[in-house]
Design a protein around this motif. Structure first.
Motif, mmCIF file in Angstrom:
data_model
loop_
_atom_site.group_PDB
_atom_site.id
_atom_site.type_symbol
_atom_site.label_atom_id
_atom_site.label_comp_id
_atom_site.label_asym_id
_atom_site.label_seq_id
_atom_site.Cartn_x
_atom_site.Cartn_y
_atom_site.Cartn_z
ATOM 1 N N LEU A 1 8.397 -13.891 62.178
ATOM 2 C CA LEU A 1 8.440 -13.720 60.724
ATOM 3 C C LEU A 1 8.337 -15.038 59.967
ATOM 4 O O LEU A 1 7.781 -15.075 58.868
ATOM 5 C CB LEU A 1 9.737 -13.001 60.328
ATOM 6 N N THR A 2 8.890 -16.113 60.505
ATOM 7 C CA THR A 2 8.880 -17.399 59.815
ATOM 8 C C THR A 2 8.733 -18.521 60.835
ATOM 9 O O THR A 2 9.413 -18.513 61.866
ATOM 10 C CB THR A 2 10.187 -17.624 59.034
ATOM 11 N N ARG A 3 7.863 -19.486 60.515
ATOM 12 C CA ARG A 3 7.771 -20.683 61.341
ATOM 13 C C ARG A 3 8.138 -21.877 60.460
ATOM 14 O O ARG A 3 7.313 -22.417 59.726
ATOM 15 C CB ARG A 3 6.367 -20.827 61.930
ATOM 16 N N PRO A 4 9.406 -22.284 60.507
ATOM 17 C CA PRO A 4 9.893 -23.331 59.599
ATOM 18 C C PRO A 4 9.141 -24.646 59.694
ATOM 19 O O PRO A 4 9.024 -25.361 58.698
ATOM 20 C CB PRO A 4 11.359 -23.490 60.015
ATOM 21 N N LEU A 5 8.629 -24.997 60.872
ATOM 22 C CA LEU A 5 7.900 -26.253 60.999
ATOM 23 C C LEU A 5 6.635 -26.230 60.150
ATOM 24 O O LEU A 5 6.223 -27.263 59.606
ATOM 25 C CB LEU A 5 7.545 -26.523 62.467
ATOM 26 N N ASP A 6 6.022 -25.064 60.026
ATOM 27 C CA ASP A 6 4.836 -24.940 59.176
ATOM 28 C C ASP A 6 5.172 -25.111 57.694
ATOM 29 O O ASP A 6 4.298 -25.412 56.875
ATOM 30 C CB ASP A 6 4.172 -23.577 59.370
ATOM 31 N N LEU A 7 6.449 -24.884 57.347
ATOM 32 C CA LEU A 7 6.889 -24.973 55.953
ATOM 33 C C LEU A 7 7.528 -26.317 55.617
ATOM 34 O O LEU A 7 8.008 -26.503 54.500
ATOM 35 C CB LEU A 7 7.872 -23.836 55.656
ATOM 36 N N GLY A 8 7.563 -27.231 56.579
ATOM 37 C CA GLY A 8 8.058 -28.572 56.293
ATOM 38 C C GLY A 8 9.318 -28.978 57.017
ATOM 39 O O GLY A 8 9.719 -30.149 56.928
ATOM 40 N N ALA A 9 9.987 -28.056 57.727
ATOM 41 C CA ALA A 9 11.186 -28.434 58.475
ATOM 42 C C ALA A 9 10.806 -29.387 59.607
ATOM 43 O O ALA A 9 9.699 -29.326 60.153
ATOM 44 C CB ALA A 9 11.881 -27.196 59.030
ATOM 45 N N ASP A 10 11.746 -30.256 59.978
ATOM 46 C CA ASP A 10 11.502 -31.218 61.056
ATOM 47 C C ASP A 10 11.916 -30.663 62.412
ATOM 48 O O ASP A 10 11.303 -30.994 63.431
ATOM 49 C CB ASP A 10 12.281 -32.505 60.770
ATOM 50 N N ILE A 11 12.974 -29.855 62.417
ATOM 51 C CA ILE A 11 13.477 -29.232 63.641
ATOM 52 C C ILE A 11 13.754 -27.776 63.332
ATOM 53 O O ILE A 11 14.245 -27.444 62.248
ATOM 54 C CB ILE A 11 14.781 -29.908 64.132
#
Length: 383
Positions: free
Chosen positions: A186-196
């Motif tokens: 549902l969500t890929r945080p790295l694609d949204l700017g998260a580092d880890i």
């Protein structure tokens, strides 16, 4: 360490197939379980396969790590023996710094963080759903980490990952996102700017309530990542090979499970919202949820399999409903194939921020009509 995925493949294919396992001399379709604790050197004292010791070089663990890295569009993933171990490794590997954390987050980590002062960190807890509050809490040049949990447990508040990452990066801080509930489906945080990105792999990634594990993944490994890896090895916070093998097997059905659980949760949330005994349904897929618009932007293919209901009759009615269900299991944890119900305030204790009229629901793979009927009869029977 693992290379990133072939971006031409969909998450569903990446989950079902995983990385090709190359080391079996039998060319078995299913990878074997590598239980070795040590590996043989060549006569020249070298290690031809690149493996030295089972604590950090296990093939079964590395195979599961490669699967998760592919799903998260990450360069590297690192498995731990629990979600708590994975989260703690981030804080333990950081030099003393100022850390911004959400007020509403996984209770176990929240309790652990209350004692984090002994590691030299200074904590500020805020409403992470309020990007303005995040911006005010971050101290440029002093804040080293912003910790996100979205959707948050058990009120399912939504944090705008891209907006928080922008604020943090402008101030020189890193962002770690606990994406356990959303999963990479549902969500890929790295694609949204998260580092880890962090997961309690015990939950959806494994999905069968038979493994305790945690994982971190990054797109750009750096000095902090190396320290985390060193911490894991020296502290022995590693997952066993059989658990890694079970996790790899569970990941094959992750996409199908999460999509179906999300559909069922959305159906239940909509139906329960109209029940006279229920004051509020907390589910980011409902249009009146405060974080719905952000969730719609950053959650693909659904809003997750978790929801909570708050009963008009207060704690007594909530506990009564949980006592009268027949199909839902009264158990802690979430993300498995079985549907679970839990009165969270009773579990978390007297100082819990969780309302005492709240029931947390983890929607499994049972027929949603059956799950709804069971809840309805419990709601009618409870005082």
């Amino acid at each position: 360490m693992n290379d990133g995925p072939d971006e031409l493949l969909s998450p569903r294919t990446l989950a079902a197939r995983g990385p090709r396992f190359q080391e079996s001399p039998t060319r078995a379709l299913t990878p074997p379980i590598d239980v070795a604790t040590t590996y043989i050197r060549d006569a020249d004292n070298g290690y031809p396969m690149g493996r030295v010791y089972g604590r950090s070089d296990n093939a079964s663990v590395q195979h599961a790590e490669a699967q998760i890295a592919a799903l998260e569009n990450a360069r590297s993933a690192m498995l731990f023996n629990s979600g708590m171990a994975a989260a703690a490794a981030v804080f333990m590997a950081l030099d003393p710094t100022h850390v911004v954390v959400p007020t509403l987050m996984f209770r176990g980590l929240q309790r652990w963080l209350r004692g984090i002062g002994r590691h030299g960190h200074e904590l500020t807890a805020i409403d992470m759903a309020d990007t303005g509050a995040v911006r005010q809490a971050i101290r440029p040049g002093r804040t080293g980490l912003v910790w996100i949990e979205t959707p948050s447990n058990p009120l399912w508040t939504i944090t705008d990952i891209a907006a928080v990452a922008a604020c943090a990066h402008d101030a020189g801080a890193l962002v770690c996102a606990d994406s356990t509930v959303a999963t990479p489906v549902l969500t890929r945080p790295l694609d949204l700017g998260a580092d880890i990105v962090m997961h309690s792999a015990t939950k959806y990634l494994n999905g069968h309530s038979d493994v305790v594990a945690g994982v971190l993944a990054v797109r750009r490994p750096g000095a902090l990542w190396s320290r985390i890896q060193e911490f894991r090895s020296q502290q022995g916070a590693v997952i066993g090979p059989f658990d890694a093998w079970l996790l790899a097997r569970g990941l094959k059905t992750l996409d199908l499970r999460v999509r179906e659980q999300s559909r069922s949760a959305a159906l239940l949330a909509a139906r329960l919202a109209a029940h006279p005994a229920i004051a509020t349904v907390l589910y980011p897929g409902l249009p009146d949820h405060p974080g719905h618009d952000v969730a719609r932007r950053q959650m693909a293919a659904g809003f997750g399999g978790m929801l909570s209901i708050r009963l008009r009759g207060g704690a007594a009615q909530a506990i009564g409903v949980a006592a009268r269900v027949a199909l839902w299991e009264r158990a802690t944890s979430f993300g498995g194939v079985e549907s679970l119900i839990e009165h969270r305030a009773s579990i978390e204790g007297a100082d819990s921020p969780c309302p005492d009229d709240l029931l947390r629901l983890s929607v499994g793979l049972e027929d949603p009509g059956d799950l709804l009927r069971d809840l309805m009869q419990a709601l009618e029977a409870a005082p």
